[in-house]
Design an enzyme around this catalytic site. Structure first.
Site, mmCIF file in Angstrom:
data_model
loop_
_atom_site.group_PDB
_atom_site.id
_atom_site.type_symbol
_atom_site.label_atom_id
_atom_site.label_comp_id
_atom_site.label_asym_id
_atom_site.label_seq_id
_atom_site.Cartn_x
_atom_site.Cartn_y
_atom_site.Cartn_z
ATOM 1 N N TYR A 144 0.813 -1.211 0.000
ATOM 2 C CA TYR A 144 0.000 0.000 0.000
ATOM 3 C C TYR A 144 0.850 1.266 0.000
ATOM 4 C CZ TYR A 144 -4.715 -1.956 0.675
ATOM 5 O OH TYR A 144 -5.927 -2.576 0.500
ATOM 6 N N ALA A 199 -10.410 -7.503 -2.673
ATOM 7 C CA ALA A 199 -9.737 -8.295 -1.641
ATOM 8 C C ALA A 199 -10.143 -7.885 -0.230
ATOM 9 C CB ALA A 199 -8.223 -8.172 -1.807
ATOM 10 N N GLU A 200 -10.163 -6.583 0.042
ATOM 11 C CA GLU A 200 -10.437 -6.152 1.415
ATOM 12 C C GLU A 200 -11.892 -6.387 1.816
ATOM 13 O OE1 GLU A 200 -8.014 -5.835 3.110
ATOM 14 O OE2 GLU A 200 -6.436 -4.570 2.273
ATOM 15 N N VAL A 201 -12.829 -6.179 0.910
ATOM 16 C CA VAL A 201 -14.227 -6.453 1.270
ATOM 17 C C VAL A 201 -14.463 -7.943 1.442
ATOM 18 C CG1 VAL A 201 -15.166 -4.361 0.221
ATOM 19 C CG2 VAL A 201 -14.988 -6.428 -1.149
#
Length: 292
Positions: A144, A199-201
């Site tokens: 990130y 990916a994060e959800v």
């Protein structure tokens, strides 16, 4: 002549065998033309269901767990709009981003990739639309911090939080790389939003619920979202090693207050950490706060 024919047939069969043993890459598509919250939730469920091992459960919970590494290494995510498709490549064993595919301003398919995460041959299998000559290694890394630096975010703390989240925002940044000349800032911003909206959800129902609650509008991200995103390994490790019947053996603070009940974390997908521990092992395992 017979020997020649037999040899030719054998060669063809050998090639056919090689072709059929090449693992097909699973593709999951999100249609961004007038999507609904239900369609988006179904899309997220497909990601979870595709990478999970239904036989794995950690900490006495029913939270999905990613399966162990296998020969099927990658997952392809397609974002479709009225102007075309942009695709994202994820690693199946952790959902880390490896590459993306988009047409440039001359309608040529180009694949951009993180060279530490995928080889050229694997990229060809993932995105066959792009020839080897049209593959380009990205100049920055997949973490990130590196992507944020290239996104040139000038507001607030200059992190992805300042961009917000939401379906409308995903479409906006997708179109900034779709059939356009490459601009690194636009590319990095697309990646930041696309990673979080896939990916994060999948990992965190908390983030998914924010997206569906505000659907399809852009909304401001918050510190809790960021804390979740940087704590996936920590949370997975705590559930794996120090939870029984969905309850931690002590209070944990992952950056947004103390929790004892695993359900309060609203997890969607856990990292693969091996075979589930027995109850005795879980009770005797002290969670190491130094785990990254």
């Amino acid at each position: 002549m017979k020997i020649y024919v037999v040899a030719t047939i054998a060669w063809i069969l050998l090639q056919f065998s090689a072709w059929t043993t090449t693992d097909a890459v699973t593709s999951i598509t999100l249609d961004l033309v007038n999507p609904t919250a239900g369609q988006y939730s179904s899309f997220v469920d497909k990601i979870r269901n595709n990478v999970k091992d239904p036989n794995l459960k950690y900490g006495g919970t029913d939270i999905a767990v990613i399966g162990p590494p296998s020969k099927d290494k990658f997952l392809r995510i397609n974002f479709q709009s009225s102007r075309g498709t942009v695709s994202l490549g994820l690693k199946r064993d952790n959902l880390y981003v490896v590459a993306y595919l988009a047409m440039d301003n001359t309608n040529v398919n180009r694949a951009y990739y993180f060279k530490s995460e995928i080889t050229s041959a694997e990229l060809t299998a993932l995105f066959p639309e792009a020839t080897t000559a049209n593959q380009k290694a990205l100049e920055y890394t997949e973490d990130y911090q590196s992507i944020e630096k290239n996104a040139q975010i000038t507001q607030g703390d200059k992190s992805r939080k300042e961009l917000g989240l939401g379906i409308d925002l995903l479409l906006t940044f997708m179109e900034a790389v779709n059939k356009k000349a490459r601009v690194v800032k636009n590319e990095a911003r697309f990646l930041l939003i696309a990673i979080q909206m896939t990916a994060e959800v999948a990992r965190f129902r908390y983030i998914q619920n924010l997206v569906t609650k505000n659907f399809p509008n852009k909304f401001d991200s918050d510190n809790k979202v960021i804390q979740f995103e940087v704590s996936w390994r920590k949370i997975s490790t705590a559930i794996y090693g120090d939870a029984k019947n969905g309850v931690f053996n002590k209070d944990y603070d992952f950056g947004f207050g103390k929790v004892r009940q695993v359900k309060d974390l609203q997890m969607g997908l856990l990292m693969y950490l091996g075979k589930p521990k027995s109850s005795n092992e879980a009770n005797s395992t002290a969670y190491a706060t130094t785990v990254l």
